[in-house]
Design a protein around this motif. Sequence first.
Motif, PDB file in Angstrom:
ATOM      1  N   GLU B 206       7.942  46.300  21.586  1.00 32.15           N
ATOM      2  CA  GLU B 206       9.158  45.513  21.889  1.00 32.15           C
ATOM      3  C   GLU B 206       8.913  44.558  23.053  1.00 32.15           C
ATOM      4  O   GLU B 206       7.997  44.750  23.838  1.00 32.15           O
ATOM      5  N   PRO B 207       9.801  43.546  23.191  1.00 33.06           N
ATOM      6  CA  PRO B 207       9.702  42.649  24.349  1.00 33.06           C
ATOM      7  C   PRO B 207      10.432  43.239  25.557  1.00 33.06           C
ATOM      8  O   PRO B 207      11.380  44.013  25.396  1.00 33.06           O
ATOM      9  N   GLN B 208       9.969  42.850  26.740  1.00 34.32           N
ATOM     10  CA  GLN B 208      10.606  43.309  27.983  1.00 34.32           C
ATOM     11  C   GLN B 208      12.101  42.986  27.968  1.00 34.32           C
ATOM     12  O   GLN B 208      12.499  41.904  27.557  1.00 34.32           O
ATOM     13  N   GLY B 209      12.907  43.950  28.414  1.00 37.89           N
ATOM     14  CA  GLY B 209      14.352  43.733  28.459  1.00 37.89           C
ATOM     15  C   GLY B 209      15.045  44.130  27.170  1.00 37.89           C
ATOM     16  O   GLY B 209      16.275  44.178  27.115  1.00 37.89           O
ATOM     17  N   PHE B 210      14.251  44.359  26.127  1.00 31.53           N
ATOM     18  CA  PHE B 210      14.826  44.755  24.830  1.00 31.53           C
ATOM     19  C   PHE B 210      14.056  45.960  24.288  1.00 31.53           C
ATOM     20  O   PHE B 210      13.730  46.041  23.124  1.00 31.53           O
ATOM     21  N   ASP B 211      13.800  46.890  25.206  1.00 34.41           N
ATOM     22  CA  ASP B 211      12.963  48.048  24.881  1.00 34.41           C
ATOM     23  C   ASP B 211      13.828  49.258  24.541  1.00 34.41           C
ATOM     24  O   ASP B 211      13.526  50.383  24.940  1.00 34.41           O
ATOM     25  N   MET B 228      22.047  40.689  24.696  1.00 33.96           N
ATOM     26  CA  MET B 228      21.731  40.355  23.300  1.00 33.96           C
ATOM     27  C   MET B 228      20.992  39.023  23.173  1.00 33.96           C
ATOM     28  O   MET B 228      20.776  38.526  22.076  1.00 33.96           O
ATOM     29  N   GLY B 229      20.650  38.422  24.312  1.00 32.56           N
ATOM     30  CA  GLY B 229      19.902  37.166  24.261  1.00 32.56           C
ATOM     31  C   GLY B 229      19.030  37.071  25.486  1.00 32.56           C
ATOM     32  O   GLY B 229      19.104  37.929  26.372  1.00 32.56           O
ATOM     33  N   GLY B 230      18.173  36.041  25.562  1.00 30.61           N
ATOM     34  CA  GLY B 230      17.376  35.858  26.755  1.00 30.61           C
ATOM     35  C   GLY B 230      15.899  36.130  26.546  1.00 30.61           C
ATOM     36  O   GLY B 230      15.122  36.054  27.488  1.00 30.61           O
ATOM     37  N   SER B 231      15.498  36.429  25.327  1.00 32.63           N
ATOM     38  CA  SER B 231      14.066  36.519  25.010  1.00 32.63           C
ATOM     39  C   SER B 231      13.782  35.553  23.869  1.00 32.63           C
ATOM     40  O   SER B 231      14.659  35.279  23.042  1.00 32.63           O
ATOM     41  N   ILE B 232      12.563  35.030  23.822  1.00 28.84           N
ATOM     42  CA  ILE B 232      12.186  34.172  22.696  1.00 28.84           C
ATOM     43  C   ILE B 232      11.915  34.995  21.433  1.00 28.84           C
ATOM     44  O   ILE B 232      11.736  34.444  20.364  1.00 28.84           O
ATOM     45  N   CYS B 233      11.917  36.315  21.557  1.00 33.98           N
ATOM     46  CA  CYS B 233      11.565  37.179  20.416  1.00 33.98           C
ATOM     47  C   CYS B 233      12.788  37.428  19.538  1.00 33.98           C
ATOM     48  O   CYS B 233      13.165  38.576  19.278  1.00 33.98           O
ATOM     49  N   ASP B 234      13.421  36.363  19.074  1.00 31.80           N
ATOM     50  CA  ASP B 234      14.709  36.456  18.389  1.00 31.80           C
ATOM     51  C   ASP B 234      14.702  37.434  17.215  1.00 31.80           C
ATOM     52  O   ASP B 234      15.715  38.055  16.912  1.00 31.80           O
ATOM     53  N   VAL B 279       2.258  33.109  13.609  1.00 33.11           N
ATOM     54  CA  VAL B 279       3.068  34.288  13.925  1.00 33.11           C
ATOM     55  C   VAL B 279       4.206  33.841  14.831  1.00 33.11           C
ATOM     56  O   VAL B 279       4.001  33.044  15.745  1.00 33.11           O
ATOM     57  N   GLU B 280       5.411  34.330  14.592  1.00 31.93           N
ATOM     58  CA  GLU B 280       6.524  33.997  15.485  1.00 31.93           C
ATOM     59  C   GLU B 280       6.530  34.956  16.675  1.00 31.93           C
ATOM     60  O   GLU B 280       5.922  36.044  16.609  1.00 31.93           O
ATOM     61  N   PRO B 281       7.222  34.599  17.764  1.00 36.65           N
ATOM     62  CA  PRO B 281       7.114  35.399  18.994  1.00 36.65           C
ATOM     63  C   PRO B 281       7.445  36.876  18.790  1.00 36.65           C
ATOM     64  O   PRO B 281       6.662  37.752  19.184  1.00 36.65           O
ATOM     65  N   GLY B 282       8.591  37.177  18.191  1.00 33.07           N
ATOM     66  CA  GLY B 282       8.985  38.574  18.013  1.00 33.07           C
ATOM     67  C   GLY B 282       7.999  39.357  17.173  1.00 33.07           C
ATOM     68  O   GLY B 282       7.836  40.572  17.333  1.00 33.07           O
TER      69      GLY B 282
END
Lengths: 324, 324
Positions: B206-211, B228-234, B279-282
């Motif tokens: 997972e991305p930081q902040g959405f673990d 629910m927002g704030g990462s590029i890993c949409d 590959v997309e960020p997420g």
Amino acid sequence: MTDIAMIRAARDRIGNHARRTPLLSSPFLDEIAGRRLFVKPECLQLTGSFKFRGAWSAISALDEETRTRGVIAFSSGNHAQGVALAARMHGVPAVIIMPADAPRMKIENTRAYGAEVVLYDRQKEDRDAIGERLSAERNLTLIRPFDEPYVVAGQGTVGLEIAEQAKEAGIARAEILVPCGGGGLTSGIALALEADAPGFLVRPCEPQGFDDTARSLVSGQIERNPAMGGSICDAILTPAPGNITFPITSRLCGSGLVVSDDEALKAMVLAFTRLKIVVEPGAAVALAAALFRKDEVKGDTVIAVTSGGNVDADLFSEALRRFG
Amino acid sequence: MTDIAMIRAARDRIGNHARRTPLLSSPFLDEIAGRRLFVKPECLQLTGSFKFRGAWSAISALDEETRTRGVIAFSSGNHAQGVALAARMHGVPAVIIMPADAPRMKIENTRAYGAEVVLYDRQKEDRDAIGERLSAERNLTLIRPFDEPYVVAGQGTVGLEIAEQAKEAGIARAEILVPCGGGGLTSGIALALEADAPGFLVRPCEPQGFDDTARSLVSGQIERNPAMGGSICDAILTPAPGNITFPITSRLCGSGLVVSDDEALKAMVLAFTRLKIVVEPGAAVALAAALFRKDEVKGDTVIAVTSGGNVDADLFSEALRRFG
């Protein structure tokens, strides 16, 4: 001279050392092409291009004593990487002669695969002469990039896979569009399909100004390109069709297709957007022909080979900016 | 509840409609990862992500009368495209509820696959409530993005393929790194590997902040993300692990791995450079974990799933500029 038995033997020698690339497609690309379009992404091959197949085929066919002394190759970059990695996987030394203006990534990768890289000036020096001198001096075996039967046989394994995968997908007739430099990939695929998928017609694809194969197919004899630089399609800028490859393409292929550099870049961007693969400009000319020369293609199914993906990030970003 | 029999049945229903993605590798990535690294590129799947598998599985499992009335889905984009195309291939209507700030390409593609798109505000509105209201009004069947046994079964077919391909490659033990949002892909793969490759351990990434999943695995209960927002890993920004998926991940998975947005972007660039895939960020978080959290991974072999490739050209160019 390469024949289908040599191609099947090359496949046996290659075994699991190379990757069996999938067939990709997208309804969005079908719509642009006006027919079913499949892509054979050899950019996903080891070293980022089909050249690894021919390199493995040629190196694995050498007797052990010869192979152990090492190999030498000249290449704008993809054959270089293919030979460098195939040599390393065989545990033998490789010397690679590359044009000094080859993409930075290709030069760096060739070194990273453990090869000794010798740079030369594409405009002023004759790479063949350099290669032959070095191979004589060091007793290395020259692995030619296309005019070499075992290399053609290795590239032909792409055709064996296309025949199998098309059969699985229920495709009985199709035009097969192939990026064409010296004709190693084109002639290898044409030989494989002659045997395994006789309803298929191979069409060589080239960039404008470097349509030596298209013109040779029209005139019936080997025609040369007037220049050796000036297209972004560096992977397929060869002086002329090969003495071994041209008789094969001449006997088996349909007429050539020619696209502009900008069309190649647009095809690169569509491959990014719709197939999620990275294709370099010279490797995108067949996809570009399928998408932007559709009136020159016949039938309801076309298969385009994207032969490599070794493109520098700057050029790729520029293409995305212009056409994304 | 999804089990291995449901996953095998989903594979039978999917048949040749989805693509069997290859296993890719590069010696350059092995070097960074400090072990053998394989990538399972689900970005090459139809619609550019693994979500097509679950969508096909769920739609194909409906009885014909229900299916004919149509389906509805809510999604940041990849599930949307998967459901839209799977519905079109089944000849049934699809309504897709998407956040207004989803990547432009994902919204456009979902429409281009023939679905009706309804946009909502990710910060202010509850997509579940919208989905349930619309599905009641129009008598559509809601295809949940992860908390749905048939969807988990479809995603589990990725695990069946990994088990087969790993066996062919002679891999008996490995950690399998999977990008994790709601846990549909992670739990499906974990179930498949429990049956077919018991020496493998699945690690959610997972991305930081959405673990949320990593924290839930530590606490043993479902933990929610604060934002629910704030990462590029949409693609993987979900509120919390699913009620169906979490018991599976909790029972079968190893601890979670967490990477920064910049590490995901670096992994995207390395996938471009070394594997020639988009590959997309997420979808890059598992590859990022394999490359940049190598001390937290065990064993001599790791397989990272890159779960999608639906990234806008601007963001991709920016990543190439910063890290290429």
